[in-house]
Scaffold this motif. Structure first.
Motif, mmCIF file in Angstrom:
data_model
loop_
_atom_site.group_PDB
_atom_site.id
_atom_site.type_symbol
_atom_site.label_atom_id
_atom_site.label_comp_id
_atom_site.label_asym_id
_atom_site.label_seq_id
_atom_site.Cartn_x
_atom_site.Cartn_y
_atom_site.Cartn_z
ATOM 1 N N LYS A 240 1.595 63.094 -52.132
ATOM 2 C CA LYS A 240 2.422 62.250 -52.998
ATOM 3 C C LYS A 240 3.906 62.386 -52.686
ATOM 4 O O LYS A 240 4.708 61.524 -53.063
ATOM 5 N N ARG A 241 4.274 63.454 -51.979
ATOM 6 C CA ARG A 241 5.673 63.657 -51.595
ATOM 7 C C ARG A 241 5.923 63.284 -50.127
ATOM 8 O O ARG A 241 6.964 63.622 -49.578
ATOM 9 N N GLY A 242 4.975 62.579 -49.517
ATOM 10 C CA GLY A 242 5.207 62.046 -48.188
ATOM 11 C C GLY A 242 4.566 62.816 -47.051
ATOM 12 O O GLY A 242 4.638 62.388 -45.896
ATOM 13 N N ALA B 216 2.568 50.678 -47.612
ATOM 14 C CA ALA B 216 1.353 51.489 -47.732
ATOM 15 C C ALA B 216 1.437 52.440 -48.921
ATOM 16 O O ALA B 216 0.451 52.653 -49.638
ATOM 17 N N MET B 217 2.608 53.016 -49.143
ATOM 18 C CA MET B 217 2.790 53.906 -50.291
ATOM 19 C C MET B 217 2.619 53.148 -51.597
ATOM 20 O O MET B 217 1.926 53.608 -52.519
ATOM 21 N N PHE C 44 10.190 55.796 -53.013
ATOM 22 C CA PHE C 44 11.572 56.261 -53.099
ATOM 23 C C PHE C 44 11.644 57.791 -53.094
ATOM 24 O O PHE C 44 12.682 58.368 -52.765
ATOM 25 N N VAL C 45 10.541 58.435 -53.435
ATOM 26 C CA VAL C 45 10.439 59.889 -53.342
ATOM 27 C C VAL C 45 9.811 60.281 -52.011
ATOM 28 O O VAL C 45 10.318 61.144 -51.284
ATOM 29 N N LYS D 184 9.101 62.205 -46.152
ATOM 30 C CA LYS D 184 8.252 62.014 -44.967
ATOM 31 C C LYS D 184 9.081 62.031 -43.693
ATOM 32 O O LYS D 184 8.713 62.667 -42.695
ATOM 33 N N ASN D 185 10.214 61.353 -43.703
ATOM 34 C CA ASN D 185 11.046 61.278 -42.505
ATOM 35 C C ASN D 185 11.788 62.592 -42.239
ATOM 36 O O ASN D 185 11.870 63.050 -41.097
#
Length: 249
Positions: A145-147, A225-226, A234-235, A240-241
């Protein structure tokens, strides 16, 4: 206990420079119950001839026009007969000769639905030169959920779960693998195992890591996709990056 059969799916298009290496890395595996499915997009070079010479009678080779890589992977899924399904890009290599036996050992636990590991990005011209090292780390729904996401080329899942959860959404041009992984890893009833070893060597220069334009397009698709899978982009997207930075050190 019967030996688990593993289906490996490869999508190819004009991959004559690399597909022979990819297939050879699979044929060297010490796990014998393997089916290789190559779905070619009607290549105009020697890809099909190289694949035909390298594959065996228990493998599958299809060469026909498709609607992109995720359409090709779905064709492979529809033909897979193994207990477990994994993917090998036409320009990637399995990291060593025991990758599949280690993956299969994780699935000896009947409660395990999916397995993933680590990945090395290597120079296209020097496969021993590691550019980035993707250490996946243990799985948790909170991290997803956090990427957080494991590398798709190292991901193996039971075929019955593909039948339950579906294949790839081919409306995505670049991030269809990411969307699929989000869908699978958000499935609460699946136990996921981490194998803390390098499973795949990936040549740099793929569809999602080649140019700034490709990176921007992938970011837009990641955002979609998210949203589709109930993840707050936005979170998750910044995390992720930013989480990729340690791969370079």
């Amino acid at each position: 206990m019967k030996e688990l059969k593993i289906s490996i799916i490869t999508a190819s298009y004009n991959s004559q420079r690399t597909i022979g290496d990819a297939i050879a890395s699979l044929k060297r595996q010490d796990w014998s119950a393997v089916e290789h499915i190559v779905i070619d997009g009607l290549s105009t070079d020697a890809t099909v001839a190289i694949a035909r010479d390298a594959l065996t009678t228990r493998d599958i080779l299809v060469s026909e026009k498709d609607q992109g890589i995720f359409d090709a992977l779905n064709k492979g899924l529809s033909r897979a007969s193994g207990d477990i399904v994994g993917f090998l890009n036409s320009d990637d290599l399995l990291a060593d000769d025991r990758v599949l036996s280690r993956v299969a050992s994780c699935f000896e636990d009947p409660d395990v639905g999916a397995v993933y590991g680590d990945l090395q990005y290597v120079s296209a011209d020097n496969l021993s030169k590691v550019i980035r090292y993707w250490r996946s780390g243990p799985f948790s729904h909170h991290k997803v959920k956090r990427g957080w996401m494991p590398p798709h080329p190292t991901f193996y899942m039971r075929r019955e779960l593909y039948q339950l959860l579906g294949g790839f959404d081919d409306s995505y041009r670049i991030a269809g693998d990411y969307e699929a992984l989000l869908r699978y890893l958000c499935y609460e009833d699946m136990r996921v195992a981490y194998l803390p070893q390098v499973l795949v060597k990936m040549r740099l220069g793929g569809a999602s890591n080649g140019t700034l334009k490709a990176i921007l397009n992938k970011t837009r698709e990641d955002f979609r996709a998210m949203q589709k899978n109930g993840i707050n982009p936005f979170v998750a997207l910044p995390y992720k990056n930013l989480s990729k930075l340690p791969q370079f050190f």
